[in-house]
Structure formats: C-alpha cells, structure tokens
Scaffold this active site. Structure first.
Site, PDB file in Angstrom:
ATOM      1  N   SER A 170      28.635  31.959  39.151  1.00  0.00           N
ATOM      2  CA  SER A 170      28.330  33.063  40.060  1.00  0.00           C
ATOM      3  C   SER A 170      27.054  33.789  39.674  1.00  0.00           C
ATOM      4  CB  SER A 170      29.497  34.051  40.088  1.00  0.00           C
ATOM      5  OG  SER A 170      29.773  34.535  38.784  1.00  0.00           O
ATOM      6  N   ASP A 325      37.227  35.315  29.624  1.00  0.00           N
ATOM      7  CA  ASP A 325      37.005  34.405  30.743  1.00  0.00           C
ATOM      8  C   ASP A 325      37.256  32.958  30.303  1.00  0.00           C
ATOM      9  OD1 ASP A 325      36.447  33.870  33.369  1.00  0.00           O
ATOM     10  OD2 ASP A 325      34.275  33.890  33.149  1.00  0.00           O
TER      11      ASP A 325
END
Length: 535
Positions: A170, A325
């Site tokens: 992203s 993450d």
C-alpha cells in the site's frame, strides 16, 4: 419512500462536504507550498478522490436502508438480503480502495483483518484482494524518488537495478538491485503520491466516518481511523522502519538469546537509505505460508509454526516491542545459516522478519498484565482472566467478550480445562455468532487501550499464519504462548521481590508452573497420538 429520499439527501450533503473539504485542502496547499506544480495537481485530484469516497459511502448506506425496508428482524429473508447487501457493499469498498490507493488500501487491509467486528463478507473480500493486488508506481516515478532521495538515477546509484518490482504494498514497492560493491539488495521505494495526499485522505475519511456515526450510531469505526492516523506517519518514514529493524534484533540478542539465532532481519544499508527509500540486504526464501517450497527446503511446517509462536510471544511478553504486521508476505523462511540440524537430522528453520514499519511499544504495566492475561487464558484460570481483563477496562459486563475476541473461542471453551481448549479450528467458532453481539463488541473496542487493539490485530495475523502452516487445529502454539507469558510474569515478580520469603514464594510458583506445563505437554502428546490413530 421517506427513508430513501432522506438517504439521498444525506448522500448529496456528504458529496458536497467532501468536495468543499478537498478544495479547501488544495487551496491551502497552493498558498503555502514551495512546489506550485505539485500543489496544483493536488487541487485537481484531491476533490475527485474525496467526492468518490462520499458517493461510495452514501451508496452503501442507501443500499442497506432501501434493501432492508419492511423485512422483519431475524427472518430468513432479511438474512439473505443482508448477505447480498454486504457482498455488494464490500465490492464497492474494494473498488474505492483500489481507485484511490495509498491510505485507502491501508484501511482496506485493516478491515480485512477484523473478522470479529465487520461482516464476514467485508473481511473476506478485503483480505483476498488488499494484500495481493496493490497498485504499483511506474518506473519513471521510481526514478524520480531515487534521484530526489539519493542524488542520481538508479543506474548511477546502483550497479544494477531491476525496473520491474518484485512486490508492491500500500505504501511502497520493492526492486532488486546490486550495489557497486557487488551486494544484492532490496530497494523499497515509497509511492510518490503517498505524502502528497495522506493529510487530505485522512481528513475526508474521518469526516465521512464521523458523519455516518451520527446518522447510524451502531456504525462506529472512529477508533480504526484514529489508529491508522497514528501509525501511518511512522510507516511513511523508512528511517523509523530501519531503526525498528535494528532494535528488534538487539532485543532478541539481549532478552531472548535462546532463540536469537533463529530470528533474523535484513541488514540495512544506511548510506543508501532515506525517509522515503530503504535499501536492505536481499533475502532468499519462501513466504511462511508457501508449504510446497518450505517442504523442498527440508523444513517441517510444524517447526515453523512453533518458531513463529515463540518469536512473537517473546516480543509481546518479554520485549514489549512488537512487530504488528506479521502477515505471510512479511515472514520469510530459510534453512538456519549455521546448518545445524535437529536431533533427528531435520533442517532447522530461521524466520526472517520483513517490513518493520509498524511496531507498538508496550509499557511495563501493559506488557506484564497482558502476559498475565494470556497465562490465565491458557491455564483456564477464571479468576485471573477476569482480574486482568478488568485492568484493561473490559468491565464486569464485557470481559467475556474480550477473551472471546482474543482467543476466537466462546467463553465456555475459554474456561474449559481440556488441554486443547484454545485450539483454533479452520472456521472460527466466534464468527458463527459474532455479528449478533456487534454493539457489545464495538463498545468493548472503545474501552480497550489502543495498543491492545493492535495486539488483537497481531494475534489475528498470527492465527492466519499458523492455520496456513498446519492446516489443522493449532494445539501447541497456545502452549508456547502460555509458557512464555508465564516466564514473563515470573521475571517481573522476581524483579520486584524485596524479601527472601517473597523470592522463595516466586520460586515455588515458578516450579509449580513448570510442572504444570510439563503435564500439559504430556497430555498434548497423548491427545495427538490418539488423533493420529483415529486417522
């Protein structure tokens, strides 16, 4: 048709407000920027992005309101129609995220990891697309970033530079290169539009979410916007990521030396790194969920599952500095470089941690109580579970929901004394009835400290990795979590024991826990043996 007319009116208001906000941000940029060309581009593109968001949000709201009119609650017809609306709306949201990109994809990735809070249709749609279909920057855009950050084009700064990225996320994409000294490196280049539009994107997403929450109080995802607003600026600074990388490895060497050899992060090339470009050692190895490649290396998936559980348990309960993450793309596996094998001659794995942009630091109070909570969960200690849930603000009314979300198990299973009471099945039991308690779970998430919300997201990622590795209920990972959390609690008690009698008491508790975990492991072996006979 009062309701539809009202919703369409809201839709127009949302669209107008978003456009006005976009124009205001663009005008402010032009007035205060040293780069008029960039500011002019923002002034023309930001309002389009914001208007697209407002129209999508209003369309989703209208679809729910119009489609469900007159359908009785708890009826089969309403459930069927709601599933259809969930699916349509999830596709609309997915389309918006890809068209706007950047921060929107980051939000979509968060949604994809919230099985316990959002309808399953949303979580599944986002999870399947947001990690694997991120947009890429053109090579010209990459060259612009490299020249601006390092003072020359890629062909000048590096001896070789592959123009085709090997991965895109992203916020950035990764290219393979080779330095003039001959080292193979991975170059992480930030997407050019990220910092330009981030402020405007956050402002508009926040405005839309706040507006929807006022119209529909049960729709309250303000905490999610707050979390992404806080973490994204840190993720956008690659020097912070580099520092996190170094600190993580230092923690394993100092605080967890018994597994430090089995955990690795790529070496950073500081002279070729800036806040928007990160150059690091290139690591060969399959992703943690690539079973076929892992077996070719001669490594057992079971050993990797244990290593992943051990690694993140040490981070959460002993280091207080957690990689938040840990999805499959950020975890690589390779054979332990030293070549040492197990007692039975099997190759030992080394876990390679990538993407250190999103870390959370737990203070001593939070870390210790979180460890105590997991110790109680694994041991099915009802009193300990309740006490530690209360410390995080869950309260008398919602602590059972908190434990269910942490373990993805109903309360009755959480307090079951069976050794495998927390084993995760392929289809989580909590998903079956989670939407029924939407308002209670939403209230819980508002009460909990935000750092705990991120720990919950980390738990979800780790569950997904373990399920991919084992493809069956995970029995041993919770035993590892219980043991490491217990060690952390004992260490903290020993540190604060000021008398000999207190030290002796802590020692007896440690011995008792060690004996209990030995018995649990034996029971686990027996259970696994019985299951293998049944197969």
């Amino acid at each position: 048709m009062v309701a539809p007319r009202s919703i369409w009116g809201s839709k127009l208001k949302l669209a107008f407000a978003a456009t006005a906000l976009g124009c205001g941000v663009g005008a402010a940029k032009i007035a205060n920027s040293d780069d008029p060309a960039t500011s002019l581009r923002l002034c023309t593109t930001v309002p389009v992005r914001l208007f697209r968001l407002s129209v999508t949000a209003a369309a989703i709201v209208f679809d729910y309101e119009y489609s469900l009119i007159g359908l009785p609650e708890d009826s089969d017809e309403r459930a069927k129609v709601k599933h259809e609306v969930h699916t349509r709306s999830a596709r609309r949201l997915e389309d918006l995220c890809f068209k706007n990109g950047g921060i929107y994809i980051k939000l979509g990735q968060h949604v994809g990891q919230l099985d316990y809070l959002v309808p399953l249709e949303y979580a599944k749609t986002m999870r399947e697309s947001m990690l694997n279909r991120c947009p890429t920057s053109t090579y010209d855009q990459v060259c612009q970033v490299v020249k601006k950050e390092l003072g020359g084009p890629p062909e000048e700064i590096f001896d070789e530079f592959d123009p085709v990225p090997i991965a895109s996320a992203s916020l950035a994409q990764v290219h393979v290169a080779r330095t003039h000294e001959g080292q193979k490196v991975a170059v992480k280049v930030q997407h050019t539009h990220m910092t330009d539009t981030a402020a405007a994107d956050f402002a508009t997403v926040e405005m839309i979410v706040n507006t929807l929450q006022r119209f529909f109080p049960s729709f309250d995802y303000r905490w999610l916007v707050d979390e992404v607003r806080e973490t994204s600026p840190k993720e956008l600074d690659f020097l912070i990521e580099a520092e996190n990388n170094v600190k993580c490895m230092d923690n394993f060497r100092r605080l967890s030396p018994h597994i430090a050899e089995y955990v690795y992060a790529p070496t950073i090339y500081w002279s070729l790194s800036t806040s928007k470009l990160l150059t690091m050692e290139f690591i060969e190895g399959p992703q943690v969920n690539n079973l076929k490649s892992i077996k070719k290396l001669g490594i057992r998936p079971h050993d990797i599952s244990k290593l992943v559980s051990q690694t993140f348990a040490e981070m959460m309960f002993k280091h207080g500095f957690v990689h938040c993450d840990p999805h499959a793309a950020n975890l690589l596996v390779r054979v332990l470089p030293s070549g040492r094998s197990s007692f039975f001659g099997r190759c030992k794995p080394q876990l390679v941690l990538l993407d250190h942009g999103l870390y959370k630091e737990l203070d001593t109070y939070t870390r210790t109580n979180y460890a105590a909570l997991w110790k109680a969960l694994v041991l099915a200690d009802v009193k300990g579970i309740k006490e530690n849930c209360m410390k995080f603000g869950a309260g008398e009314d919602l602590y059972t929901f908190f434990t269910s979300i942490l373990t993805m198990k109903p309360w009755e299973r959480v307090i079951d004394s069976a050794v495998d009471h927390l084993a995760i099945n392929d289809q989580s039991e909590l998903q079956i009835y989670g939407p029924e308690y939407f308002s209670q779970v939403t209230e819980l998430l508002h009460r909990l400290p935000r750092v705990i919300l991120l720990m919950m997201k980390t738990n979800d990622c780790l569950r997904s990795v373990n399920n991919a590795l084992l493809q069956r209920p995970s029995l041993e990972s919770f035993l590892i979590i219980g043991r490491v959390s217990s060690e952390a609690v004992i260490q903290e008690k020993r540190l604060h024991a000021k008398t000999l009698s207190r030290l002796i008491s802590v020692w007896f508790e440690e011995v008792s826990l060690e004996a209990r975990f030995i018995l649990m492991r034996i029971a686990l072996w027996v259970l696994q043996f019985k299951k293998s006979l049944c197969l």
